[in-house]
Design an enzyme around this catalytic site. Sequence first.
Site, mmCIF file in Angstrom:
data_model
loop_
_atom_site.group_PDB
_atom_site.id
_atom_site.type_symbol
_atom_site.label_atom_id
_atom_site.label_comp_id
_atom_site.label_asym_id
_atom_site.label_seq_id
_atom_site.Cartn_x
_atom_site.Cartn_y
_atom_site.Cartn_z
ATOM 1 N N LYS A 118 34.668 46.606 -52.321
ATOM 2 C CA LYS A 118 33.941 45.665 -51.460
ATOM 3 C C LYS A 118 32.517 46.133 -51.218
ATOM 4 O O LYS A 118 31.589 45.328 -51.148
ATOM 5 C CB LYS A 118 34.649 45.516 -50.105
ATOM 6 C CG LYS A 118 35.854 44.628 -50.170
ATOM 7 C CD LYS A 118 36.253 44.141 -48.782
ATOM 8 C CE LYS A 118 37.482 43.249 -48.873
ATOM 9 N NZ LYS A 118 38.038 42.895 -47.574
ATOM 10 N N LYS A 201 41.049 39.754 -59.669
ATOM 11 C CA LYS A 201 42.009 39.190 -58.720
ATOM 12 C C LYS A 201 41.525 37.827 -58.208
ATOM 13 O O LYS A 201 40.324 37.659 -58.000
ATOM 14 C CB LYS A 201 42.109 40.195 -57.558
ATOM 15 C CG LYS A 201 43.161 39.929 -56.542
ATOM 16 C CD LYS A 201 43.085 40.959 -55.422
ATOM 17 C CE LYS A 201 41.932 40.690 -54.474
ATOM 18 N NZ LYS A 201 41.979 41.386 -53.203
ATOM 19 N N LYS A 204 39.401 34.931 -52.124
ATOM 20 C CA LYS A 204 38.685 33.928 -51.336
ATOM 21 C C LYS A 204 37.192 34.183 -51.345
ATOM 22 O O LYS A 204 36.406 33.304 -51.017
ATOM 23 C CB LYS A 204 39.233 33.865 -49.904
ATOM 24 C CG LYS A 204 39.290 35.173 -49.161
ATOM 25 C CD LYS A 204 39.959 35.002 -47.785
ATOM 26 C CE LYS A 204 41.221 35.806 -47.669
ATOM 27 N NZ LYS A 204 41.923 35.728 -46.424
HETATM 28 P P1 TYM Z 1 44.102 39.862 -47.123
HETATM 29 O O1 TYM Z 1 43.763 38.982 -45.973
HETATM 30 O O2 TYM Z 1 43.019 40.217 -48.087
HETATM 31 O O3 TYM Z 1 45.273 39.216 -47.960
HETATM 32 C C1 TYM Z 1 46.464 38.786 -47.322
HETATM 33 C C2 TYM Z 1 47.675 39.013 -48.211
HETATM 34 O O4 TYM Z 1 47.527 38.303 -49.442
HETATM 35 C C3 TYM Z 1 47.720 39.195 -50.533
HETATM 36 N N1 TYM Z 1 46.846 38.764 -51.632
HETATM 37 C C4 TYM Z 1 47.281 38.548 -52.871
HETATM 38 N N2 TYM Z 1 48.501 38.633 -53.433
HETATM 39 C C5 TYM Z 1 48.603 38.333 -54.746
HETATM 40 N N3 TYM Z 1 47.535 37.953 -55.515
HETATM 41 C C6 TYM Z 1 46.292 37.861 -54.995
HETATM 42 N N4 TYM Z 1 45.267 37.470 -55.736
HETATM 43 C C7 TYM Z 1 46.125 38.166 -53.605
HETATM 44 N N5 TYM Z 1 45.043 38.161 -52.776
HETATM 45 C C8 TYM Z 1 45.512 38.542 -51.567
HETATM 46 C C9 TYM Z 1 47.306 40.562 -49.995
HETATM 47 O O5 TYM Z 1 47.876 41.603 -50.751
HETATM 48 C C10 TYM Z 1 47.845 40.498 -48.586
HETATM 49 O O6 TYM Z 1 49.226 40.815 -48.567
HETATM 50 N N6 TYM Z 1 44.317 44.357 -44.955
HETATM 51 C C11 TYM Z 1 45.039 43.146 -45.211
HETATM 52 C C12 TYM Z 1 45.507 42.447 -43.963
HETATM 53 C C13 TYM Z 1 46.242 43.322 -42.992
HETATM 54 C C14 TYM Z 1 47.596 43.713 -43.082
HETATM 55 C C15 TYM Z 1 47.835 44.495 -41.921
HETATM 56 C C16 TYM Z 1 48.598 43.495 -44.031
HETATM 57 C C17 TYM Z 1 45.733 43.843 -41.861
HETATM 58 N N7 TYM Z 1 46.701 44.549 -41.201
HETATM 59 C C18 TYM Z 1 49.090 45.068 -41.689
HETATM 60 C C19 TYM Z 1 49.846 44.066 -43.782
HETATM 61 C C20 TYM Z 1 50.076 44.842 -42.634
HETATM 62 C C21 TYM Z 1 44.148 42.188 -45.979
HETATM 63 O O7 TYM Z 1 42.941 42.277 -45.931
HETATM 64 O O8 TYM Z 1 44.812 41.193 -46.613
#
Ligand code: TYM
Length: 338
Positions: A118, A201, A204
């Site tokens: 990032k 990947k 968004k």
């Molecule tokens: P975030 O908001 O980027 O993404 C949310 C969830 O979606 C999954 N994901 C994907 N899975 C498959 N293919 C993709 N292209 C893809 N893009 C996103 C991510 O793996 C995630 O599961 N840090 C985390 C949010 C978070 C969190 C937590 C998760 C904060 N605290 C505690 C679990 C437990 C994040 O930024 O996800």
Amino acid sequence: MSETNFKERVFSGIQPSGNLTLGNYLGAVKRFVEMQNSGIETIYCMVDLHAITVWQDPIALKTQTRELAAAYIACGLDPNKSILFNQSQVSAHAELGWILSCVTRLGWMNRMTQFKDKAGKNAEKMSLGLYAYPALMAADILAYQATHVPVGEDQKQHVELTRDIAAKFNHDYGLELFPLPEPIIEGAATRVMSLRDGSKKMSKSDPSDKSRINMTDNADTIASKIRKAKTDPDSLPSEPKGLENRPEARNLVNIYAALSDSSVSDVLKEFGGQQFGTFKPILAELAVNHLAPISSEMARLMDDPVEIDRLLNDGAMRADAIAAPILKKVKNAVGMIV
Ligand code: TYM
């Protein structure tokens, strides 16, 4: 007390940073619903404290948080079965986040690949929050003594770091206060790739909207994005090993398998030998049939933001009732007057 003495509890979260994608849906929300319906205790969060690690327009952030809540519910999360809430409304996250920052080692943080991706060459200009965010993520999970964390492949390293932080806390303070949570990364679409570039990947934040399917896209947009998705000139193989070195083909097959709840090998048994000209319209129809009811239900729920806020307040109270006593034990263990 050993790890096995902790009650099974699922925690996961998604950033309300707009444009929920098919990757978020297949990698995360669809799995959240399956875990909820399997009868385990499930807690799901909109992680707004994480979202502000990069600047968010304040008005948009509120809308995006409500939109994510609407998406959770439209996808099948039930506020009566799962606890659904907004992170900043439960103060244990920020408080435990600080305490765990003091346990986390800089060397561990420096290994986090997501920060490097990032921040790129601009690390000096990034917020301290973006760098420290995995310690807050550990606090999200450990504030509930959660044992299972469903996530997509890209979050695996952060859940593994959470295990290291939990183990060090337990060791440093001489008690087994935290479980070592397991990442749950399952299904055919744990890493959904960009529709324009099979090595990236689906995200968004990709500048090209054509690279992703958004959960709010209408039927025509979904169909057109799938029709125009990058592929190679060959036909589909009949077995999974035929997808090696064909990232775009593999991605579309994975998406089909995940949407239809089947395996990649079953999909290839059905479509092996067919051209993308045949496969893509069938995939588009499957995606539209699956996603259109979700986006119309999201729109319906978004018509009543007061009701969404009521549900989130209720979820926050229930989350706080679990996290506050755990935080109290943590503060006591560290030597704070409670
Ligand atoms: P975030 O908001 O980027 O993404 C949310 C969830 O979606 C999954 N994901 C994907 N899975 C498959 N293919 C993709 N292209 C893809 N893009 C996103 C991510 O793996 C995630 O599961 N840090 C985390 C949010 C978070 C969190 C937590 C998760 C904060 N605290 C505690 C679990 C437990 C994040 O930024 O996800």
